[in-house]
Write a protein that holds these residues in place. Sequence first.
Motif, PDB file in Angstrom:
ATOM      1  N   ASP A 311       0.852  -1.184   0.000  1.00  0.00           N
ATOM      2  CA  ASP A 311       0.000   0.000   0.000  1.00  0.00           C
ATOM      3  C   ASP A 311       0.889   1.235   0.000  1.00  0.00           C
ATOM      4  N   VAL A 312       0.760   2.051  -1.046  1.00  0.00           N
ATOM      5  CA  VAL A 312       1.563   3.258  -1.174  1.00  0.00           C
ATOM      6  C   VAL A 312       0.680   4.457  -0.830  1.00  0.00           C
ATOM      7  N   PHE A 313       1.036   5.165   0.234  1.00  0.00           N
ATOM      8  CA  PHE A 313       0.329   6.369   0.651  1.00  0.00           C
ATOM      9  C   PHE A 313       1.144   7.579   0.230  1.00  0.00           C
ATOM     10  N   VAL A 314       0.490   8.577  -0.350  1.00  0.00           N
ATOM     11  CA  VAL A 314       1.157   9.784  -0.845  1.00  0.00           C
ATOM     12  C   VAL A 314       0.541  10.995  -0.151  1.00  0.00           C
ATOM     13  N   LEU A 315       1.395  11.835   0.445  1.00  0.00           N
ATOM     14  CA  LEU A 315       0.953  13.069   1.091  1.00  0.00           C
ATOM     15  C   LEU A 315       1.361  14.254   0.220  1.00  0.00           C
ATOM     16  N   THR A 316       0.409  15.085  -0.183  1.00  0.00           N
ATOM     17  CA  THR A 316       0.682  16.268  -1.012  1.00  0.00           C
ATOM     18  C   THR A 316       0.417  17.542  -0.220  1.00  0.00           C
ATOM     19  N   ASP A 317       0.908  18.663  -0.756  1.00  0.00           N
ATOM     20  CA  ASP A 317       0.746  19.936  -0.036  1.00  0.00           C
ATOM     21  C   ASP A 317      -0.637  20.549  -0.234  1.00  0.00           C
ATOM     22  N   ARG A 318      -1.392  20.029  -1.196  1.00  0.00           N
ATOM     23  CA  ARG A 318      -2.780  20.438  -1.386  1.00  0.00           C
ATOM     24  C   ARG A 318      -3.516  19.306  -2.084  1.00  0.00           C
ATOM     25  N   PRO A 319      -4.824  19.344  -2.110  1.00  0.00           N
ATOM     26  CA  PRO A 319      -5.571  18.182  -2.628  1.00  0.00           C
ATOM     27  C   PRO A 319      -5.144  17.793  -4.039  1.00  0.00           C
ATOM     28  N   LEU A 320      -4.978  16.485  -4.230  1.00  0.00           N
ATOM     29  CA  LEU A 320      -4.625  15.919  -5.542  1.00  0.00           C
ATOM     30  C   LEU A 320      -5.810  15.104  -6.042  1.00  0.00           C
ATOM     31  N   GLU A 321      -6.331  15.500  -7.170  1.00  0.00           N
ATOM     32  CA  GLU A 321      -7.464  14.796  -7.766  1.00  0.00           C
ATOM     33  C   GLU A 321      -7.005  14.096  -9.054  1.00  0.00           C
ATOM     34  N   GLY A 322      -7.420  12.841  -9.158  1.00  0.00           N
ATOM     35  CA  GLY A 322      -7.094  12.106 -10.385  1.00  0.00           C
ATOM     36  C   GLY A 322      -5.640  11.729 -10.513  1.00  0.00           C
ATOM     37  N   GLY A 323      -4.910  11.628  -9.384  1.00  0.00           N
ATOM     38  CA  GLY A 323      -3.505  11.235  -9.449  1.00  0.00           C
ATOM     39  C   GLY A 323      -3.347   9.740  -9.644  1.00  0.00           C
ATOM     40  N   ALA A 324      -2.124   9.322  -9.931  1.00  0.00           N
ATOM     41  CA  ALA A 324      -1.861   7.895 -10.164  1.00  0.00           C
ATOM     42  C   ALA A 324      -0.380   7.613  -9.988  1.00  0.00           C
ATOM     43  N   LEU A 325      -0.077   6.341  -9.776  1.00  0.00           N
ATOM     44  CA  LEU A 325       1.300   5.862  -9.880  1.00  0.00           C
ATOM     45  C   LEU A 325       1.487   5.333 -11.299  1.00  0.00           C
ATOM     46  N   LEU A 326       2.496   5.845 -11.997  1.00  0.00           N
ATOM     47  CA  LEU A 326       2.804   5.370 -13.351  1.00  0.00           C
ATOM     48  C   LEU A 326       4.026   4.470 -13.279  1.00  0.00           C
ATOM     49  N   LEU A 327       3.872   3.229 -13.741  1.00  0.00           N
ATOM     50  CA  LEU A 327       4.952   2.249 -13.706  1.00  0.00           C
ATOM     51  C   LEU A 327       5.718   2.257 -15.014  1.00  0.00           C
ATOM     52  N   ASP A 328       6.945   1.751 -14.958  1.00  0.00           N
ATOM     53  CA  ASP A 328       7.803   1.791 -16.145  1.00  0.00           C
ATOM     54  C   ASP A 328       7.297   0.892 -17.252  1.00  0.00           C
ATOM     55  N   ASP A 329       6.413  -0.059 -16.956  1.00  0.00           N
ATOM     56  CA  ASP A 329       5.862  -0.914 -18.010  1.00  0.00           C
ATOM     57  C   ASP A 329       4.640  -0.301 -18.678  1.00  0.00           C
ATOM     58  N   GLY A 330       4.301   0.956 -18.311  1.00  0.00           N
ATOM     59  CA  GLY A 330       3.189   1.646 -18.927  1.00  0.00           C
ATOM     60  C   GLY A 330       1.878   1.511 -18.184  1.00  0.00           C
ATOM     61  N   SER A 331       1.840   0.687 -17.139  1.00  0.00           N
ATOM     62  CA  SER A 331       0.593   0.520 -16.396  1.00  0.00           C
ATOM     63  C   SER A 331       0.371   1.698 -15.451  1.00  0.00           C
ATOM     64  N   ARG A 332      -0.875   1.833 -14.995  1.00  0.00           N
ATOM     65  CA  ARG A 332      -1.274   2.982 -14.181  1.00  0.00           C
ATOM     66  C   ARG A 332      -2.112   2.497 -13.010  1.00  0.00           C
ATOM     67  N   LEU A 333      -1.771   2.953 -11.803  1.00  0.00           N
ATOM     68  CA  LEU A 333      -2.514   2.622 -10.597  1.00  0.00           C
ATOM     69  C   LEU A 333      -3.096   3.910 -10.038  1.00  0.00           C
ATOM     70  N   ASN A 334      -4.403   4.021 -10.075  1.00  0.00           N
ATOM     71  CA  ASN A 334      -5.058   5.251  -9.640  1.00  0.00           C
ATOM     72  C   ASN A 334      -4.962   5.425  -8.127  1.00  0.00           C
ATOM     73  N   LEU A 335      -4.776   6.657  -7.694  1.00  0.00           N
ATOM     74  CA  LEU A 335      -4.692   7.008  -6.277  1.00  0.00           C
ATOM     75  C   LEU A 335      -6.066   7.409  -5.761  1.00  0.00           C
ATOM     76  N   GLU A 336      -6.460   6.807  -4.645  1.00  0.00           N
ATOM     77  CA  GLU A 336      -7.765   7.081  -4.052  1.00  0.00           C
ATOM     78  C   GLU A 336      -7.604   8.007  -2.853  1.00  0.00           C
ATOM     79  N   PRO A 337      -8.516   8.971  -2.666  1.00  0.00           N
ATOM     80  CA  PRO A 337      -8.410   9.911  -1.536  1.00  0.00           C
ATOM     81  C   PRO A 337      -8.531   9.178  -0.201  1.00  0.00           C
ATOM     82  N   GLN A 338      -7.740   9.648   0.784  1.00  0.00           N
ATOM     83  CA  GLN A 338      -7.781   9.143   2.140  1.00  0.00           C
ATOM     84  C   GLN A 338      -8.048  10.323   3.080  1.00  0.00           C
ATOM     85  N   GLU A 339      -7.806  10.129   4.327  1.00  0.00           N
ATOM     86  CA  GLU A 339      -8.021  11.184   5.302  1.00  0.00           C
ATOM     87  C   GLU A 339      -7.042  12.335   5.065  1.00  0.00           C
ATOM     88  N   GLY A 340      -7.542  13.564   5.153  1.00  0.00           N
ATOM     89  CA  GLY A 340      -6.694  14.734   4.965  1.00  0.00           C
ATOM     90  C   GLY A 340      -6.206  14.845   3.533  1.00  0.00           C
TER      91      GLY A 340
END
Length: 535
Positions: A311-340
């Motif tokens: 489980d990869v948790f990402v903390l940003t300085d302001r809300p991130l909408e529609g973000g994702a982890l992009l892998l080197d093989d071209g696949s994409r893992l969408n980031l879901e909002p959590q607390e804060g």
Amino acid sequence: MTALELFSKYLQALEQRLRWKALAGGAAATALLLVLATLGLTVLADRAAFSDASLLGARFALFVIAGAAVALGLVLPLLRVNRRRAARLAEQASPEFAQRAITLSDADAASPFAELVAREAMDCAQSAPPQSVVGPLLLSSLAGAAAVGVFVLLWLTLAAPGTLGYGAHLLWAGAPPAGQGPLYQIQVKPGDARVRRGGDQVVEALILGYSPAEVRLRARKSGDARWQTLRMEPRTGGGGYAFLFAGLLEDVEYQVEAGRLLSAVHRLTLVDMPAVKKLRVVYHYPAHLGLAQVTEDPGGDIRAVEGTEADVFVLTDRPLEGGALLLDDGSRLNLEPQEGLWVKTRLPVRKEGSYYVAGFDGGSAVRLSEDYFIEARPETPPTVRIARPGRDARVSPIEEVTVEVEASDDFGLQQMDLKYSVNGGPEQNLSLLGRKGVKEAMQTATIALEDFKLMPGDIVALSATARDARAATQTDIYFLEAQPFEKEYQQSQTSGGGGGGGAGEQQAEIAQRQKEIIAATWNQLKTPKPKPQAQ
């Protein structure tokens, strides 16, 4: 047929052979000139790395040269062939004509003297037939030279290897040979891209076809007319060159220059996106390992056994909408909002790779973090060895033998046993692992041989086994051979002596056979049996 008509046919045949000569000679000269022009223009275009401008100029020059060669080598010589020229050639071949051939080429058929002159000219023509004036050897030589020139030109264009063949094909066909890309090329990453304002961007350049002495980056701010030249550094371990744009605050145009190569102009467009402040990684190991989840805070690079879910948790300085982890093989893992301001996704650890955090602006990915590595460690079987005695040994029948076993596993041992048997009898098992889940273990066990009432020549076979959650590993087999308490050797004084030595050799031979039988049985049990195939 009058003599004048016969001589006219003579001049006509000679004129035809002159045309063949002009055609063959012109074709040979044209083909040779085009071969030389193709070679020369290919070399010049190669110095410019076959750029569009150099190819355009080379094709124009080749067109001009081909046109001039056809005009001067073929058309003009053919136009110059006429009846009077044939007559002059006949005069040169046979001085006996004494200007009669030239006279008859312009003579009026109604002239009363033309027939008389024609009779005398025909007598002279017997010594200079058209075949001797323009011989077949000359015509065949010129035609052969033309054929060779055309063949060489076709070979250069269609089949020649290396730079010359590539360049000739570009000049004549207008495109690289089938299945072949550009001979010289700069591959630029990321090319046109959107970059977070204030973020960093690495520009990579891979030079194909040759090794330049230096690779430079030409950059300018958007709207600026002046280029700034910056040196690109070779990447560690080879594989191209790189330059880092740090803290970008304005749009940038750039291109890569590598000696004779110059890439297209690319643009980095800045957009306002959140910045990544921190990453946290929570590992969920495969259930069969029996390991509790582990949290890395701060995290980033992922190192885990294959089959782990991270489980990869990402903390940003302001809300991130529609973000994702992009892998080197071209696949994409969408980031879901959590607390804060946290967002999260689950990354399955299946193979080696890398990933980065990205946002999206107008459908284009915008990098928000650096690259992080993914290391998928294979789950290996445990290792085990008998450290002591560590080899076959000869022991006393009443000795207490100390056996030391060492084992290790990446994710925790579940079992470590010492197994032994006497003379191939029932196998005894000693469990040596004190606590399950340890990654390394070293334990000793004492085997009291007196309990087995061994006789000289008896064999004790030892082996050790270690097991993790999924696999087991077994050591080689070792032998403890019981020896007599004391050996006395006496030299026989008679020819009948030596019976005791024969008995000792027989005992040793029996012990050796016992070892071989036990070892063969052990190997048979250790080797996995193939699964039966379905019929």
